[in-house]
Design a protein around this motif. Sequence first.
Motif, PDB file in Angstrom:
ATOM      1  N   ALA A  92     -22.569  27.932 -26.867  1.00 35.16           N
ATOM      2  CA  ALA A  92     -23.502  28.523 -25.910  1.00 35.16           C
ATOM      3  C   ALA A  92     -24.734  29.076 -26.607  1.00 35.16           C
ATOM      4  O   ALA A  92     -24.743  29.275 -27.822  1.00 35.16           O
ATOM      5  N   TRP A  93     -25.732  29.296 -25.796  1.00 36.95           N
ATOM      6  CA  TRP A  93     -26.953  29.995 -26.217  1.00 36.95           C
ATOM      7  C   TRP A  93     -27.083  31.260 -25.385  1.00 36.95           C
ATOM      8  O   TRP A  93     -26.929  31.224 -24.159  1.00 36.95           O
ATOM      9  N   TYR A  94     -27.382  32.367 -26.070  1.00 34.68           N
ATOM     10  CA  TYR A  94     -27.689  33.630 -25.432  1.00 34.68           C
ATOM     11  C   TYR A  94     -29.114  34.017 -25.826  1.00 34.68           C
ATOM     12  O   TYR A  94     -29.681  33.480 -26.772  1.00 34.68           O
ATOM     13  N   GLY A 138     -24.240  27.226 -21.526  1.00 37.49           N
ATOM     14  CA  GLY A 138     -23.005  26.969 -22.241  1.00 37.49           C
ATOM     15  C   GLY A 138     -22.524  25.561 -22.002  1.00 37.49           C
ATOM     16  O   GLY A 138     -22.874  24.941 -20.991  1.00 37.49           O
ATOM     17  N   ILE A 139     -21.728  25.062 -22.936  1.00 34.32           N
ATOM     18  CA  ILE A 139     -21.152  23.724 -22.802  1.00 34.32           C
ATOM     19  C   ILE A 139     -19.745  23.756 -23.376  1.00 34.32           C
ATOM     20  O   ILE A 139     -19.508  24.307 -24.452  1.00 34.32           O
ATOM     21  N   THR A 145     -21.200  21.949 -18.320  1.00 37.39           N
ATOM     22  CA  THR A 145     -22.312  22.837 -18.664  1.00 37.39           C
ATOM     23  C   THR A 145     -22.548  23.859 -17.561  1.00 37.39           C
ATOM     24  O   THR A 145     -22.266  23.603 -16.385  1.00 37.39           O
ATOM     25  N   ASN A 146     -23.062  24.996 -17.944  1.00 37.78           N
ATOM     26  CA  ASN A 146     -23.497  25.982 -16.970  1.00 37.78           C
ATOM     27  C   ASN A 146     -24.745  26.669 -17.493  1.00 37.78           C
ATOM     28  O   ASN A 146     -24.954  26.755 -18.704  1.00 37.78           O
ATOM     29  N   TYR A 147     -25.576  27.119 -16.555  1.00 37.13           N
ATOM     30  CA  TYR A 147     -26.869  27.691 -16.903  1.00 37.13           C
ATOM     31  C   TYR A 147     -27.122  28.968 -16.107  1.00 37.13           C
ATOM     32  O   TYR A 147     -26.661  29.099 -14.969  1.00 37.13           O
ATOM     33  N   ALA A 148     -27.882  29.845 -16.708  1.00 32.66           N
ATOM     34  CA  ALA A 148     -28.375  31.000 -15.969  1.00 32.66           C
ATOM     35  C   ALA A 148     -29.302  30.492 -14.872  1.00 32.66           C
ATOM     36  O   ALA A 148     -30.024  29.498 -15.064  1.00 32.66           O
TER      37      ALA A 148
END
Length: 113
Positions: free
Chosen positions: A33-35, A48-49, A55-58
């Motif tokens: 993931a990226w924060y 996130g993946i 995948t999910n996204y803000a």
Amino acid sequence: QLQASGGGLVQAGGSLRLSCAASGSIFSARVMAWYRQAPGKQRELVAGITSGGYTNYADSVKGRFTISTDNAKNTVYLQMNSLKPEDTAVYYCWGRWPSDVYWGQGTQVTVSS
């Protein structure tokens, strides 16, 4: 260990691609993931993946950012398009393996208006 790179200064509407290189295999990671963390704000999940490719996204980045992995290069990417000034933050990569969790060092992304 995770090593993030690719941040920089870009004008609004521009694009950047962040990379996160893992010292080990990301194939065995459960989630990557990226924060990001903007000044004075809490760290938030950007994308996130999972190992299965889910995948999910803000909500704030849906349709503009894309997370992907290259297992051969043990690297996770975050393609960021149509950048906005509110995307300005330090971006961190994160990975969860069966036995541990790792954070990469941050990379600064600054979007000018």
